[in-house]
Design an enzyme around this catalytic site. Structure first.
Site, PDB file in Angstrom:
ATOM      1  N   ARG A  86       0.865  -1.183   0.000  1.00  0.00           N
ATOM      2  CA  ARG A  86       0.000   0.000   0.000  1.00  0.00           C
ATOM      3  C   ARG A  86       0.901   1.233   0.000  1.00  0.00           C
ATOM      4  NH1 ARG A  86      -5.341   1.022   2.145  1.00  0.00           N
ATOM      5  NH2 ARG A  86      -5.670   3.184   2.764  1.00  0.00           N
ATOM      6  N   HIS A 113      -7.579   0.892  -6.435  1.00  0.00           N
ATOM      7  CA  HIS A 113      -7.889   0.314  -5.120  1.00  0.00           C
ATOM      8  C   HIS A 113      -8.679  -0.981  -5.339  1.00  0.00           C
ATOM      9  CE1 HIS A 113      -8.239  -0.034  -0.953  1.00  0.00           C
ATOM     10  NE2 HIS A 113      -8.918   1.047  -0.630  1.00  0.00           N
ATOM     11  N   GLN A 116     -10.749  -2.927  -2.503  1.00  0.00           N
ATOM     12  CA  GLN A 116     -11.983  -2.238  -2.112  1.00  0.00           C
ATOM     13  C   GLN A 116     -13.133  -2.664  -3.009  1.00  0.00           C
ATOM     14  OE1 GLN A 116     -12.564   0.164   0.491  1.00  0.00           O
ATOM     15  NE2 GLN A 116     -14.658  -0.356  -0.102  1.00  0.00           N
ATOM     16  N   ASP A 209     -16.811   9.217  -1.602  1.00  0.00           N
ATOM     17  CA  ASP A 209     -15.522   9.101  -0.917  1.00  0.00           C
ATOM     18  C   ASP A 209     -15.172  10.486  -0.387  1.00  0.00           C
ATOM     19  OD1 ASP A 209     -13.091   8.168  -0.001  1.00  0.00           O
ATOM     20  OD2 ASP A 209     -12.218   7.820  -1.976  1.00  0.00           O
ATOM     21  N   CYS A 250     -16.379   4.111   1.096  1.00  0.00           N
ATOM     22  CA  CYS A 250     -15.223   3.268   1.409  1.00  0.00           C
ATOM     23  C   CYS A 250     -14.576   3.638   2.745  1.00  0.00           C
ATOM     24  CB  CYS A 250     -14.205   3.319   0.279  1.00  0.00           C
ATOM     25  SG  CYS A 250     -13.687   4.984  -0.167  1.00  0.00           S
ATOM     26  N   ARG A 295     -14.581  -6.086   3.601  1.00  0.00           N
ATOM     27  CA  ARG A 295     -13.165  -5.990   3.226  1.00  0.00           C
ATOM     28  C   ARG A 295     -12.428  -7.248   3.679  1.00  0.00           C
ATOM     29  NH1 ARG A 295     -10.625  -1.412   2.356  1.00  0.00           N
ATOM     30  NH2 ARG A 295      -9.291  -2.810   1.165  1.00  0.00           N
TER      31      ARG A 295
END
Length: 311
Positions: A86, A113, A116, A209, A250, A295
């Site tokens: 990441r 991403h 996600q 987001d 998210c 997740r």
């Protein structure tokens, strides 16, 4: 396949059925950016599958500073069975993938991403029965990694995707072209627009987001001016034309004044929420905490397929 497997593993967990497909495996988590859900999901998923997890932040290793990404990949790849990365640069995760000789998982870059997306589409499937043919509308900064990933993933999976964003914050043209090329085969209908009514009508899912991504905090005032008309509030939700529309985020979300960011938004602009209002975030349409839990289930499926002994 991954979404269906995640659904199955979630059911197994709920019924206490063991699924330790990674017993004896060791995975590394290289995180150069802060993380709540992604780091927790990888750690818990791997542990529940029977693997051992080593967390490496940017101060623990010399990735790119005193040791090249290629050399680091070869060293860690000789010790670990899989590596999650990441950070900012997409090139870094791709270089790790080219030289580590073990599975490399993109846990977020500035461009994409992908983990996600697995959780998002599992959540949509759980609440709407399917994602195929459903219309998912992303509202806000359409240039970010979530909007880009949603546009392309929706095209792959046969979902319709709307990106509702001001013209200066719409997805990169290269990403739009990629998504449209994929959609020719899947039948997805894609729309990028700044018009709220056009973007919202027919939405089965509304997704947003944070307006200011990591590293862009200095742009808060500029971003608020650009995006204030794109706040997800009940008026915007009603534009979908359906009372069954669900809301996703998210996370983290600036929906009240319980955080430093929320307090700053209130002090600067006199608002109690930024990208989403508190009544929508906490309301019956909101599935954000199901989405957050997913997740872990979806990353568990990813790890099991790419690094475990599922069969």
């Amino acid at each position: 396949m991954l979404i269906n497997l995640a659904d199955d593993l979630k059911t197994k967990e709920q019924h206490g059925i063991p699924h330790r497909f990674m017993s004896g495996k060791h995975i590394a988590l290289i995180f150069e950016k802060q993380s709540t859900r992604t780091r927790s999901a990888f750690t818990v998923a791997a542990t529940k599958l029977g693997a051992n997890v080593e967390y490496l932040n940017k101060n623990d290793i010399q990735l790119g500073s005193k040791e090249s990404v290629e050399d680091t990949a070869k060293v860690l790849g000789s010790m670990f069975d899989g590596i999650a990365y990441r950070g900012s640069e997409q090139a870094t995760v791709e270089t790790l993938g080219a030289h580590a000789d073990v599975p490399i998982w993109n846990a977020l870059t500035d461009d994409w991403h992908p983990t996600q997306m697995l959780a998002d589409f599992l959540t949509i499937k759980e609440h709407l029965g399917t994602y195929k043919g459903k219309t998912i509308t992303f509202v806000g900064d359409g240039r970010n990694n979530v909007a880009h990933s949603l546009l392309v993933t929706g095209a792959i999976l046969g979902a319709n995707v709307h990106i509702l964003a001001p013209e200066s914050l719409q997805p990169a043209l290269s990403v739009q072209k990629l998504a449209h090329d994929i959609a020719k085969n899947s039948g997805s209908k894609l729309l990028v627009t700044s018009d709220r009514e056009d973007g919202m009508y027919g939405s089965d899912v509304v997704y947003t987001d944070v307006w200011v991504s990591m590293g862009e905090e200095d742009a808060l005032e500029e971003r608020f001016q650009l995006l204030s008309d794109y706040q997800v509030n009940q008026e915007l939700m009603d534009m979908s034309g359906s009372t069954e529309t669900i809301f996703l985020h998210c996370l983290p979300a600036i929906h009240d004044t319980a955080t430093d960011a929320g307090k700053l938004a209130y002090e600067k602009f006199g608002v109690n929420g930024m990208e989403v209002t508190d009544d929508v975030f906490r309301g019956p349409a909101s599935k954000v905490f199901d989405q957050a839990e997913n997740r872990m289930h979806t990353i568990k499926a990813l790890l099991a397929v790419t690094c475990g002994n599922v069969h």
